[in-house]
Design a protein around this motif. Structure first.
Motif, PDB file in Angstrom:
ATOM      1  N   GLY A  39       0.808  -1.214   0.000  1.00  0.00           N
ATOM      2  CA  GLY A  39       0.000   0.000   0.000  1.00  0.00           C
ATOM      3  C   GLY A  39       0.838   1.260   0.000  1.00  0.00           C
ATOM      4  O   GLY A  39       2.072   1.211   0.055  1.00  0.00           O
ATOM      5  N   LYS A  40       0.182   2.412  -0.021  1.00  0.00           N
ATOM      6  CA  LYS A  40       0.903   3.687  -0.120  1.00  0.00           C
ATOM      7  C   LYS A  40       1.751   3.977   1.112  1.00  0.00           C
ATOM      8  O   LYS A  40       2.725   4.718   1.034  1.00  0.00           O
ATOM      9  CB  LYS A  40      -0.075   4.822  -0.372  1.00  0.00           C
ATOM     10  N   HIS A  41       1.398   3.390   2.252  1.00  0.00           N
ATOM     11  CA  HIS A  41       2.175   3.629   3.467  1.00  0.00           C
ATOM     12  C   HIS A  41       3.384   2.708   3.575  1.00  0.00           C
ATOM     13  O   HIS A  41       4.266   2.960   4.402  1.00  0.00           O
ATOM     14  CB  HIS A  41       1.289   3.476   4.704  1.00  0.00           C
ATOM     15  N   ALA A  42       3.419   1.646   2.780  1.00  0.00           N
ATOM     16  CA  ALA A  42       4.552   0.722   2.744  1.00  0.00           C
ATOM     17  C   ALA A  42       5.013   0.345   4.157  1.00  0.00           C
ATOM     18  O   ALA A  42       6.183   0.510   4.517  1.00  0.00           O
ATOM     19  CB  ALA A  42       5.707   1.324   1.941  1.00  0.00           C
ATOM     20  N   HIS A  43       4.088  -0.160   4.945  1.00  0.00           N
ATOM     21  CA  HIS A  43       4.427  -0.522   6.320  1.00  0.00           C
ATOM     22  C   HIS A  43       5.468  -1.631   6.345  1.00  0.00           C
ATOM     23  O   HIS A  43       5.421  -2.596   5.570  1.00  0.00           O
ATOM     24  CB  HIS A  43       3.178  -0.975   7.081  1.00  0.00           C
ATOM     25  N   ALA A  44       6.402  -1.484   7.279  1.00  0.00           N
ATOM     26  CA  ALA A  44       7.480  -2.447   7.421  1.00  0.00           C
ATOM     27  C   ALA A  44       6.981  -3.755   8.027  1.00  0.00           C
ATOM     28  O   ALA A  44       5.879  -3.840   8.580  1.00  0.00           O
ATOM     29  CB  ALA A  44       8.581  -1.851   8.302  1.00  0.00           C
ATOM     30  N   SER A  45       7.810  -4.782   7.929  1.00  0.00           N
ATOM     31  CA  SER A  45       7.554  -6.057   8.591  1.00  0.00           C
ATOM     32  C   SER A  45       8.344  -6.054   9.897  1.00  0.00           C
ATOM     33  O   SER A  45       9.572  -6.065   9.883  1.00  0.00           O
ATOM     34  CB  SER A  45       7.994  -7.213   7.695  1.00  0.00           C
ATOM     35  N   MET A  46       7.655  -6.054  11.035  1.00  0.00           N
ATOM     36  CA  MET A  46       8.316  -5.761  12.309  1.00  0.00           C
ATOM     37  C   MET A  46       8.344  -6.938  13.290  1.00  0.00           C
ATOM     38  O   MET A  46       8.770  -6.779  14.431  1.00  0.00           O
ATOM     39  CB  MET A  46       7.637  -4.559  12.973  1.00  0.00           C
TER      40      MET A  46
END
Length: 525
Positions: A39-46
């Motif tokens: 998505g546009k926020h490109a959330h990281a894998s944490m």
């Protein structure tokens, strides 16, 4: 109990080479890790690697997979994957047994980057996994959610018997983890005195005691395992809790005007008014009402008026529920006769006092009349604080912990004020996120936790979608819930590792999956 590699690592039992392979999560959580969401926020894998997780559960992994499949938005899906298992992945600091009794489980849970266990935080961290709590298929199953619950309840009971006025505690001696120095508390003057080798901080907070009861009741209601509560020190802890809270129903003055000695006092050398109490540590004067005093809020900030209404709400509700455990133990002659009745009467009296003193008249928002709402704090003399704080228990969260229904008329009026910049001095309106904050992080800093609670207490699809969209865009790409976020700038935030808020976000997604699954099929791009 066998110690897993991740648990041994956290306890400092493995060599430094292994430690290098499992990074410190407080540092790990500050950096974005691939793969990013699409998505546009490109959330990281944490999430840490499986071998570095502090608790692995196939049940949790199955739930993550199944629920994620029902979420259409890639950024929201990644948020759920990162947040819901965060306590299990990172915060189960140690598990074991009592030195004197190998059948008594213990679990030491941290809230983030401090090796200390808060009663309130650890209870709420586990409550996020309540949908997965069920009786063990085998006794003393070390890999079950039920085992974690028992371990935390047992350790909290020990803490309450050690220092019932305190809120945060050191690792148990059995863990081998050394006590953590708390520089902020080094100059505290506290009555009753406490042992800093066992206590991390001693701020008396009613919600901490209530959370112990709430966690106990949740375990009992899900497993029907009443026998557990009669085996170890739970009953003794409940009686210590009752002694403490009943003492804190006293007012400041006797009938003849004599100043009564406060059961608890706290002073700290500090530049922040929220870190110490007035009147040589006794706090602002109160008149006996039937409610229980609290010196500090769930945020660990000092109260203005000592009858903290949401904490009394939670206490009344949790006390009644825990009383049902005692009632069953009484039937088996495992508890003192009359204790359950005493708990029920105490709960009823606190509820009545909240209704009598905690509901106050205010000028309606249109200025044409008077309406009644719940105050945040009162003193029994007529003074009231009209606000809310982001931490749970809050006024906004009253339906979440079962004190009342979200359709209650007084609650709805209170909710409208709490979520308004005109009615709540700590409602932070902004272009990134609009949410309740508090003095802990200061003006302008909205708390995602409060937005999660707003969704949990709403039946309005438009409100839920709007607030959920704000949450998805509030993480600065890290894909975790922060403690607070600048309401107009997502790159300014506090605490990258806040397990309680993460679990609560996941809990909210599970709630929407059951209650409003169509919302999870929407795009938040």
């Amino acid at each position: 109990m066998k110690t897993s590699p991740a648990q041994a690592l956290l306890a400092g039992l493995l060599p430094s080479v292994a430690a290098q392979s499992c990074p410190d999560y407080s540092s790990y959580a500050k950096t974005r890790h691939e793969p990013f969401s699409s998505g546009k926020h490109a959330h990281a894998s944490m999430r840490p690697a499986p071998a570095c997780r502090t608790f692995n559960s196939s049940t949790v992994e199955s739930l993550l997979t199944n629920t994620t499949a029902a979420i259409a938005d890639p950024d929201l899906a990644r948020l759920f994957q990162n947040t819901y298992p965060n306590t299990l992945d990172t915060a189960i600091r140690w598990r074991g047994h009592t030195a004197s009794n190998p059948s008594e489980e213990l679990a030491f849970i941290i809230t983030g980057d401090i090796d200390a266990m808060w009663l309130r935080d650890s209870a709420n961290q586990l409550l996020s996994y309540l949908p997965l709590l069920e009786p063990d298929a085998a006794p003393n199953n070390p890999d079950s959610i039920a085992s974690l619950y028992r371990g935390v309840i047992n350790l909290q009971a020990r803490y309450l018997l050690t220092s019932p006025f305190c809120n945060s505690f050191q690792p148990p001696a059995e863990s081998g983890i050394p006590p953590t120095t708390n520089p902020a508390a080094s100059g505290d003057t506290v009555f009753p005195a406490y042992d800093s080798a066992k206590v991390f901080e001693c701020k008396y907070e009613l919600d901490s005691l209530a959370s112990f009861l709430e966690l106990s009741a949740a375990y009992y209601e899900a497993t029907h395992d009443a026998a557990f509560f009669g085996k170890f020190s739970w009953l003794d802890a409940v009686q210590a809790l009752l002694t403490t809270t009943k003492a804190m129903t006293a007012g400041t003055y006797a009938d003849d005007g004599t100043v009564l000695k406060s059961p608890y006092t706290f002073t700290r050398q500090t530049t922040r008014a929220t870190e110490t109490l007035a009147n040589d540590g006794a706090g602002s004067p109160v008149r006996k009402t039937g409610m229980v005093r609290s010196a500090f809020r769930p945020s660990d900030d000092a109260v203005l008026f000592q009858f903290l209404v949401p904490s009394n709400m939670l206490f009344a509700e949790a006390l009644a529920r825990a009383g049902l455990i005692v009632a069953e133990l009484e039937q088996g002659e495992k508890a003192p006769k009359g204790l359950a009745e005493d708990m029920a009467a105490f709960s009823k009296g606190v509820r009545e006092a909240v209704t009598k003193h905690g509901i106050v008249p205010v000028l309606s928002k249109n200025g044409t009349g008077v309406e009644t709402v719940y105050a945040y704090e009162v003193d029994g003399f007529g003074a009231a604080g009209l606000m809310d704080d982001a931490n749970v228990p809050s006024l906004l969260a009253a339906p979440v912990y079962g004190y009342l229904a979200n359709v209650d008329a007084v609650y709805q009026r209170t909710r409208a004020r709490v979520l308004s910049a005109e009615g709540n001095p700590y409602f932070m309106a902004g272009s990134v996120i609009s949410a309740v904050g508090g003095p802990h992080a200061g003006p302008g800093m909205a708390w995602p936790m409060a937005s999660v609670v707003r969704i949990l207490t709403s039946d309005d699809d438009d409100e839920i979608v709007r607030v959920l969209r704000e949450l998805v865009g509030s993480t600065d790409g890290l894909g975790l819930m922060h403690e607070s976020v600048n309401s107009n700038n997502a790159s300014q935030w506090t605490r990258q590792w806040f397990s309680w808020a993460n679990g609560l976000f996941g809990q909210m997604i599970l709630d929407l999956h059951l209650r409003k699954p169509h919302i999870l099929q929407q795009s938040f791009q």
